[in-house]
Design a protein around this motif. Structure first.
Motif, mmCIF file in Angstrom:
data_model
loop_
_atom_site.group_PDB
_atom_site.id
_atom_site.type_symbol
_atom_site.label_atom_id
_atom_site.label_comp_id
_atom_site.label_asym_id
_atom_site.label_seq_id
_atom_site.Cartn_x
_atom_site.Cartn_y
_atom_site.Cartn_z
ATOM 1 N N GLU A 77 28.855 6.172 65.396
ATOM 2 C CA GLU A 77 30.213 5.458 65.388
ATOM 3 C C GLU A 77 30.828 5.494 64.351
ATOM 4 O O GLU A 77 32.056 6.285 64.421
ATOM 5 N N ALA A 78 30.075 5.479 62.967
ATOM 6 C CA ALA A 78 30.700 6.417 61.823
ATOM 7 C C ALA A 78 32.013 7.273 62.105
ATOM 8 O O ALA A 78 32.696 7.512 61.415
ATOM 9 N N ALA A 79 31.198 8.740 62.483
ATOM 10 C CA ALA A 79 31.777 10.495 62.887
ATOM 11 C C ALA A 79 32.860 9.368 63.833
ATOM 12 O O ALA A 79 33.990 10.702 63.134
ATOM 13 N N GLY A 80 32.613 9.044 64.202
ATOM 14 C CA GLY A 80 34.019 8.750 64.966
ATOM 15 C C GLY A 80 35.183 8.410 64.457
ATOM 16 O O GLY A 80 36.756 8.716 64.683
ATOM 17 N N LEU A 81 34.740 7.129 63.664
ATOM 18 C CA LEU A 81 35.915 6.541 62.999
ATOM 19 C C LEU A 81 36.647 7.216 61.667
ATOM 20 O O LEU A 81 37.687 7.376 61.349
ATOM 21 N N LEU A 82 35.749 8.450 61.750
ATOM 22 C CA LEU A 82 36.530 8.892 60.980
ATOM 23 C C LEU A 82 37.662 9.825 61.009
ATOM 24 O O LEU A 82 38.038 10.729 60.382
ATOM 25 N N ARG A 83 36.506 10.536 62.243
ATOM 26 C CA ARG A 83 37.326 11.702 63.360
ATOM 27 C C ARG A 83 39.158 11.096 62.900
ATOM 28 O O ARG A 83 40.098 11.348 62.697
ATOM 29 N N ARG A 84 39.342 10.314 63.749
ATOM 30 C CA ARG A 84 40.263 8.803 63.819
ATOM 31 C C ARG A 84 41.060 8.978 62.695
ATOM 32 O O ARG A 84 42.211 8.760 62.621
ATOM 33 N N ALA A 85 40.181 8.025 62.109
ATOM 34 C CA ALA A 85 41.910 8.373 59.731
ATOM 35 C C ALA A 85 41.449 9.259 59.900
ATOM 36 O O ALA A 85 43.356 9.332 59.645
ATOM 37 N N HIS A 86 41.050 10.328 60.322
ATOM 38 C CA HIS A 86 41.879 11.981 59.749
ATOM 39 C C HIS A 86 42.946 12.448 61.228
ATOM 40 O O HIS A 86 44.024 12.414 60.355
ATOM 41 N N GLU A 87 42.793 12.321 61.787
ATOM 42 C CA GLU A 87 43.605 12.892 62.905
ATOM 43 C C GLU A 87 45.464 11.489 62.829
ATOM 44 O O GLU A 87 46.109 12.160 62.697
ATOM 45 N N LEU A 88 45.210 10.510 62.276
ATOM 46 C CA LEU A 88 46.764 9.465 61.412
ATOM 47 C C LEU A 88 46.144 10.040 60.297
ATOM 48 O O LEU A 88 47.605 9.916 60.463
ATOM 49 N N ASP A 89 45.398 10.840 59.146
ATOM 50 C CA ASP A 89 46.385 10.785 58.057
ATOM 51 C C ASP A 89 45.004 11.936 57.158
ATOM 52 O O ASP A 89 43.991 12.033 57.217
ATOM 53 N N ALA A 90 46.138 13.315 57.815
ATOM 54 C CA ALA A 90 45.181 14.508 57.401
ATOM 55 C C ALA A 90 44.550 14.210 55.708
ATOM 56 O O ALA A 90 43.642 15.299 55.807
ATOM 57 N N SER A 91 45.227 13.936 54.683
ATOM 58 C CA SER A 91 43.860 13.964 53.864
ATOM 59 C C SER A 91 43.672 13.522 54.114
ATOM 60 O O SER A 91 43.069 13.490 52.762
ATOM 61 N N LEU A 92 43.027 12.557 54.664
ATOM 62 C CA LEU A 92 41.927 11.903 53.792
ATOM 63 C C LEU A 92 40.978 12.806 54.947
ATOM 64 O O LEU A 92 40.667 13.492 55.448
ATOM 65 N N ASP A 93 39.201 13.151 54.333
ATOM 66 C CA ASP A 93 38.729 14.295 54.295
ATOM 67 C C ASP A 93 37.343 13.376 54.522
ATOM 68 O O ASP A 93 37.283 13.098 53.987
ATOM 69 N N PRO A 94 36.581 13.939 55.518
ATOM 70 C CA PRO A 94 36.043 12.899 56.652
ATOM 71 C C PRO A 94 34.543 13.283 55.879
ATOM 72 O O PRO A 94 33.350 12.770 54.972
ATOM 73 N N LEU A 95 35.009 15.154 54.478
ATOM 74 C CA LEU A 95 33.724 15.382 53.903
ATOM 75 C C LEU A 95 33.329 14.448 53.279
ATOM 76 O O LEU A 95 32.124 14.546 51.958
ATOM 77 N N GLU A 96 34.357 14.344 52.771
ATOM 78 C CA GLU A 96 34.198 13.294 51.101
ATOM 79 C C GLU A 96 33.673 11.395 51.336
ATOM 80 O O GLU A 96 32.251 11.663 50.519
ATOM 81 N N VAL A 97 33.359 10.720 52.292
ATOM 82 C CA VAL A 97 32.110 10.135 53.212
ATOM 83 C C VAL A 97 31.018 10.598 53.137
ATOM 84 O O VAL A 97 30.005 10.405 53.236
ATOM 85 N N LEU A 98 30.957 11.783 54.093
ATOM 86 C CA LEU A 98 29.570 12.571 54.665
ATOM 87 C C LEU A 98 28.750 13.106 53.395
ATOM 88 O O LEU A 98 27.984 12.879 53.070
ATOM 89 N N GLU A 99 29.532 13.894 52.132
ATOM 90 C CA GLU A 99 28.489 13.861 50.736
ATOM 91 C C GLU A 99 27.629 12.799 50.406
ATOM 92 O O GLU A 99 26.899 12.678 50.280
ATOM 93 N N SER A 100 28.660 11.677 50.665
ATOM 94 C CA SER A 100 27.860 10.713 49.985
ATOM 95 C C SER A 100 26.771 9.796 50.656
ATOM 96 O O SER A 100 25.855 9.586 50.274
ATOM 97 N N ALA A 101 26.069 10.407 52.047
ATOM 98 C CA ALA A 101 25.423 10.016 52.934
ATOM 99 C C ALA A 101 24.448 11.307 53.736
ATOM 100 O O ALA A 101 23.785 10.680 54.057
ATOM 101 N N ALA A 102 24.357 12.411 52.737
ATOM 102 C CA ALA A 102 24.490 13.782 53.318
ATOM 103 C C ALA A 102 22.860 13.624 52.944
ATOM 104 O O ALA A 102 22.066 14.492 53.638
#
Length: 164
Positions: A77-102
Motif C-alpha cells: 500500500e505504501a509503495a502505491g502511495l509513493l508511486r502515485r506521489a512520484h507520478e504527480l511530482d517527479a521530484s519526489l523520489d520513492p527511494l528516499e522513503v524506501l531507504e529509511s525502511a530498507a
C-alpha cells in the motif's frame, strides 16, 4: 499561534481543501495546536491524499512503512502511495522513503527497493529477501540495500538456510 492555525486549517479542510487537510494532519501528528492524535492525522492525510496532495501521499507512505508491525500488505500500500506521489511530482523520489525502511524484511520483499514498483520483481540473488524490478533499480538502491543484504546473508548462514 498553533491553536488559531488549527482552527483555520480545520475550516478550510472541512470545505475540502487538500492543502488544509494535509496541514491539519501534520498538526494532529505533531500535536501542534491540538492534542496529538494518530487516528486524526491518518484521517486528514488520507482525505488530502485522495485529492492528489503529494505531501499527504508521502506522509501516508512514511507512516505505514515506519510502523513497527508493518507487513507485506502495508508495504505494498505504501509503495502505491509513493508511486502515485512520484507520478504527480517527479521530484519526489520513492527511494528516499524506501531507504529509511530498507532494514525491514516485509518492506524489502513487498516492492522494488529502487522505485516502489510491485509487479515484475526479481529477488536479490545474494540475500534472497529484497526485490527489484530491474538491474537499474538494483544499482540505484544498492547503497541502501548492501548493509541489510550482508546482514540477511549472515543470518541465513547462521541458521543454515539454503544448505542442503
Amino acid at each position: 499561534d498553533h491553536a488559531q492555525a488549527v482552527r483555520l486549517f480545520r475550516a478550510a479542510a472541512e470545505q475540502g481543501y487538500a492543502d488544509a487537510q494535509c496541514n491539519l494532519g501534520e498538526c494532529y501528528e505533531k500535536g501542534d495546536g491540538v492534542q496529538q492524535d494518530e487516528a486524526q492525522a491518518a484521517r486528514w492525510f488520507k482525505l488530502a491524499g485522495a485529492q492528489g496532495n503529494t505531501h499527504a501521499l508521502w506522509r501516508q507512505a512514511e507512516r505505514l512503512l515506519h510502523r513497527p508491525d508493518v507487513g507485506a500488505q502495508e508495504a505494498r500500500e505504501a509503495a502505491g502511495l509513493l508511486r502515485r506521489a512520484h507520478e504527480l511530482d517527479a521530484s519526489l523520489d520513492p527511494l528516499e522513503v524506501l531507504e529509511s525502511a530498507a532494514d525491514n524484511r516485509a518492506v524489502a520483499a513487498a516492492c522494488c527497493m529502487g522505485c516502489a514498483e510491485t509487479k515484475g520483481l526479481k529477488t536479490c540473488t545474494k540475500c534472497h529477501v529484497a526485490r527489484f524490478c530491474s538491474p537499474e533499480c538494483l544499482k540505484r538502491a544498492w547503497k541502501a540495500h548492501k548493509p541489510h543484504c550482508k546482514a540477511w546473508c549472515t543470518a541465513e548462514a547462521a541458521h543454515g538456510v539454503g544448505e542442503s
